[in-house]
Motif scaffolding. Structure first.
Motif, mmCIF file in Angstrom:
data_model
loop_
_atom_site.group_PDB
_atom_site.id
_atom_site.type_symbol
_atom_site.label_atom_id
_atom_site.label_comp_id
_atom_site.label_asym_id
_atom_site.label_seq_id
_atom_site.Cartn_x
_atom_site.Cartn_y
_atom_site.Cartn_z
ATOM 1 N N GLN A 147 0.871 -1.174 -0.150
ATOM 2 C CA GLN A 147 0.106 -0.158 -0.026
ATOM 3 C C GLN A 147 1.126 1.525 -0.090
ATOM 4 N N PRO A 148 0.248 2.453 -0.489
ATOM 5 C CA PRO A 148 0.901 3.600 -0.440
ATOM 6 C C PRO A 148 1.364 4.033 1.143
ATOM 7 N N ASP A 149 2.259 4.683 1.228
ATOM 8 C CA ASP A 149 2.667 5.114 2.634
ATOM 9 C C ASP A 149 1.566 6.139 3.269
ATOM 10 N N GLY A 150 1.410 5.852 4.761
ATOM 11 C CA GLY A 150 0.591 6.737 5.343
ATOM 12 C C GLY A 150 -0.997 6.598 4.983
ATOM 13 N N SER A 151 -1.393 5.529 4.285
ATOM 14 C CA SER A 151 -2.739 5.444 3.885
ATOM 15 C C SER A 151 -3.515 4.567 4.696
ATOM 16 N N VAL A 152 -3.022 3.377 5.310
ATOM 17 C CA VAL A 152 -4.150 2.120 5.762
ATOM 18 C C VAL A 152 -4.590 2.313 7.090
ATOM 19 N N VAL A 153 -5.873 2.139 7.252
ATOM 20 C CA VAL A 153 -6.599 2.238 8.365
ATOM 21 C C VAL A 153 -6.604 0.872 8.918
ATOM 22 N N ILE A 154 -6.272 0.659 10.134
ATOM 23 C CA ILE A 154 -6.648 -0.769 10.810
ATOM 24 C C ILE A 154 -7.571 -0.615 11.656
ATOM 25 N N CYS A 155 -8.738 -1.627 11.695
ATOM 26 C CA CYS A 155 -9.725 -1.598 12.629
ATOM 27 C C CYS A 155 -9.881 -2.815 13.456
ATOM 28 N N LYS A 186 3.414 2.917 6.854
ATOM 29 C CA LYS A 186 1.943 2.481 5.978
ATOM 30 C C LYS A 186 0.702 2.870 6.514
ATOM 31 N N VAL A 187 0.787 2.878 7.999
ATOM 32 C CA VAL A 187 -0.665 3.000 8.639
ATOM 33 C C VAL A 187 -1.050 4.328 8.921
ATOM 34 N N LYS A 188 -1.891 4.852 8.569
ATOM 35 C CA LYS A 188 -2.581 6.245 8.980
ATOM 36 C C LYS A 188 -3.199 6.275 10.208
ATOM 37 N N GLN A 189 -3.913 5.295 10.625
ATOM 38 C CA GLN A 189 -4.779 5.445 11.937
ATOM 39 C C GLN A 189 -4.981 3.897 12.380
ATOM 40 N N THR A 190 -5.100 3.720 13.453
ATOM 41 C CA THR A 190 -5.421 2.423 14.117
ATOM 42 C C THR A 190 -6.595 2.592 15.128
ATOM 43 N N VAL A 191 -7.916 2.154 14.863
ATOM 44 C CA VAL A 191 -8.718 2.147 15.574
ATOM 45 C C VAL A 191 -9.059 0.572 16.231
ATOM 46 N N ILE A 192 -9.300 1.085 17.745
ATOM 47 C CA ILE A 192 -9.403 -0.333 18.499
ATOM 48 C C ILE A 192 -10.647 -0.324 19.242
ATOM 49 N N MET A 193 -11.484 -1.363 19.230
ATOM 50 C CA MET A 193 -12.528 -1.500 19.950
ATOM 51 C C MET A 193 -11.941 -2.474 21.071
ATOM 52 N N ASP A 224 -0.886 6.712 15.767
ATOM 53 C CA ASP A 224 -2.023 6.877 16.604
ATOM 54 C C ASP A 224 -3.056 5.903 16.708
ATOM 55 N N ILE A 225 -3.656 5.838 17.991
ATOM 56 C CA ILE A 225 -4.732 4.905 18.172
ATOM 57 C C ILE A 225 -6.055 5.592 18.799
ATOM 58 N N LEU A 226 -7.119 5.197 17.930
ATOM 59 C CA LEU A 226 -8.451 5.866 18.595
ATOM 60 C C LEU A 226 -9.060 4.694 19.149
ATOM 61 N N TRP A 227 -9.233 4.988 20.447
ATOM 62 C CA TRP A 227 -9.938 3.920 21.329
ATOM 63 C C TRP A 227 -11.429 4.086 21.372
ATOM 64 N N GLN A 228 -12.303 2.736 21.343
ATOM 65 C CA GLN A 228 -13.530 2.680 21.356
ATOM 66 C C GLN A 228 -13.766 1.710 22.641
ATOM 67 N N GLY A 229 -13.993 2.584 23.924
ATOM 68 C CA GLY A 229 -14.586 1.440 25.118
ATOM 69 C C GLY A 229 -15.909 0.652 24.744
ATOM 70 N N TYR A 318 -9.908 8.808 22.566
ATOM 71 C CA TYR A 318 -10.846 7.753 22.775
ATOM 72 C C TYR A 318 -12.142 8.508 22.431
ATOM 73 N N LEU A 319 -13.339 7.670 21.957
ATOM 74 C CA LEU A 319 -14.611 8.022 21.420
ATOM 75 C C LEU A 319 -15.545 8.224 22.543
ATOM 76 N N LYS A 320 -16.602 9.076 22.237
ATOM 77 C CA LYS A 320 -17.667 9.275 23.155
ATOM 78 C C LYS A 320 -18.777 9.384 22.236
ATOM 79 N N ILE A 321 -19.974 9.015 22.632
ATOM 80 C CA ILE A 321 -21.117 9.231 21.886
ATOM 81 C C ILE A 321 -21.597 10.632 22.079
ATOM 82 N N LYS A 322 -21.883 11.171 20.918
ATOM 83 C CA LYS A 322 -22.580 12.620 21.225
ATOM 84 C C LYS A 322 -23.906 12.791 20.799
#
Ligand SMILES: [Ca+2]
Ligand SMILES: [Ca+2]
Length: 343
Positions: A147-155, A186-193, A224-229, A318-322
Motif C-alpha cells: 500500500q501507499p505510505d501513510g494510507s492504511v486504516v486498521i480496525c 504505512k498505517v494512517k490510523q488504528t481504531v481499537i474496540m 495514532d490509536i483511536l480507542w472505543q470502549g 477515545y470516542l464518546k457518543i455525542k
C-alpha cells in the motif's frame, strides 16, 4: 404589508436541525475510499459479522476498500475464515485476502461459535479451515507492504494478538522493514474496540483475551490509536433491521443463531461494539455523532483493566457518543441491512 414567506427564527432552526439530522444519516462520500484491514474475532459474538456487513456496505458506497480481513482468536469450530468469506462473498467480494491467527495457546478458544459453522456450510464460500489459511501476520505484512505510505486504516475488534505479532515482526519476503517500521510507514490510523473509558472496574473481553498483547500494543504502537470502549457499543442496540434482508444473507443468519439474553439477536438486537468501530474507522469521528477525548493516554494492566489518564500525552484518544445513541444506532442499522450492490 405584503405577505412574507420568511420563516420565523424558530422554524428556521427546526429546519436546520432537520437537515443536520438527515445529513448525519446520509452516506458520506469521501474523496477516496479508505483502505481498511479488519482484525476480528469472528466466532463468539455476532457484532463482528454485523461489522463486516457495515464495512462491505461502506465499500459498496465507495467510502472504503477492504484490503484484508484477519481473525485474531482461534475458533473452536475452525470456521471463522469461512464465515468471513461467506459474508464477503454475499457482498460480491469473494477474493478479499483472509488470514488467521494460529497461536491458539495464547488466546484459548471460547465456547463453540453459534454461527461460524453454519455460515461455512449454508452459504457460498471457498475458504479453507482456519488452520489451513494463510497466517494473519503474513497477510498483514504483505498487505501493508503493497500500500501507499501513510494510507492504511486498521480496525481491530477483538484480541490484540495479531497487532502484537505485527509490532514484534522482523523483515521477511514481503518487506525489508520491521513491523514497527511498517506500521510507521504505512498505517494512517488504528481504531481499537477494547477496554472501557475513562476506566473499567474489571477487564474488558478484548483486552482480557490477550492481556500481554494489549499492554504491548498500548505501550509500544508507533502510531495514532483511536480507542472505543465497551460503553459505546453497549448503548447501541441493532439487529432487527436484518429481518428485512433475504434469508440468503449470512449476516442475517448469524444474528438469527446468536442470542442475546436467550432471544435471537435478529429479534431483539444486541450491542454494536464492532459496527461502531468500523463506522468510526471509515468515516472518522464525525462531529455530529462523536466527541473525541484527547491529550492523555490509555493505560492497561495485566488483568486487562483500562484507564484514561491525563498525566502525559501519547498518540491516544477515545470516542464518546455525542447526543442520543439512537442516532448512531440508526446509521449502523441502515448500513448493516443495506442491500449488496454486487453485479
Ligand atoms: Ca473466497
Ligand atoms: Ca469482536
Amino acid at each position: 404589508m405584503p405577505k412574507t414567506s420568511r420563516l420565523s427564527p424558530l422554524a428556521c432552526f427546526s429546519l436546520m436541525a432537520a437537515f443536520a439530522s438527515v445529513a448525519s444519516l446520509a452516506p458520506v462520500q469521501a474523496a477516496d475510499p479508505v483502505p481498511v484491514i479488519f482484525d476480528t474475532d469472528m466466532a463468539n459474538d455476532c457484532d463482528d459479522a454485523g461489522a463486516l456487513a457495515v464495512l462491505n456496505a461502506l465499500a459498496d458506497n465507495g467510502e472504503a476498500t477492504i484490503l484484508a480481513v484477519v481473525t485474531n482468536r482461534k475458533d473452536s469450530g475452525n470456521a471463522s475464515a469461512a464465515a468471513t468469506d461467506a459474508i464477503n462473498t454475499w457482498y460480491g467480494r469473494p477474493d478479499v485476502p483472509i488470514g488467521t491467527d494460529k497461536d491458539g495457546a495464547k488466546v484459548p478458544p471460547g465456547r463453540p461459535s453459534a454461527y461460524t459453522a453454519a455460515l461455512r456450510d449454508e452459504f457460498p464460500n471457498d475458504a479453507k479451515p482456519d488452520d489451513a489459511m494463510p497466517d494473519a501476520l503474513a497477510v498483514y505484512r504483505q498487505t501493508l507492504a503493497a500500500q501507499p505510505d501513510g494510507s492504511v486504516v486498521i480496525c481491530s475488534v477483538g484480541a490484540l494478538s495479531n497487532l502484537e505479532d505485527l509490532l514484534r515482526s522482523g523483515p521477511d519476503e514481503f518487506s525489508p522493514l520491521s513491523g514497527k517500521e511498517l506500521i510507521q510507514t504505512k498505517v494512517k490510523q488504528t481504531v481499537i474496540m477494547g477496554g472501557g473509558f475513562p476506566r473499567t472496574a474489571r477487564g474488558e473481553t478484548n483486552l482480557k483475551l490477550d492481556a500481554p498483547a494489549a499492554v504491548a500494543v498500548t505501550n509500544e504502537w508507533p502510531g495514532d490509536i483511536l480507542w472505543q470502549g465497551y460503553e459505546v457499543g453497549y448503548a447501541l442496540i441493532t439487529g432487527p433491521s436484518l429481518q428485512a434482508t433475504p434469508k440468503e444473507n449470512p449476516v442475517r443468519r448469524a444474528f438469527e443463531l446468536r442470542d442475546y439474553h436467550g432471544t435471537p439477536s435478529l429479534e431483539i438486537g444486541k450491542p454494536s461494539h464492532d459496527q461502531a468501530a468500523v463506522l468510526a474507522a471509515v468515516r472518522g469521528p464525525q462531529p455530529e455523532l462523536w466527541s473525541v477525548e484527547k491529550d492523555g493516554r490509555v493505560v492497561i494492566d495485566s488483568d486487562g483493566q483500562s484507564e484514561w489518564r491525563e498525566d502525559w500525552k501519547k498518540r491516544h484518544s477515545y470516542l464518546k457518543i455525542k447526543g442520543h445513541p439512537s442516532q448512531l444506532a440508526q446509521v449502523i442499522s441502515g448500513l448493516m441491512s443495506q442491500a449488496p450492490k454486487k453485479p
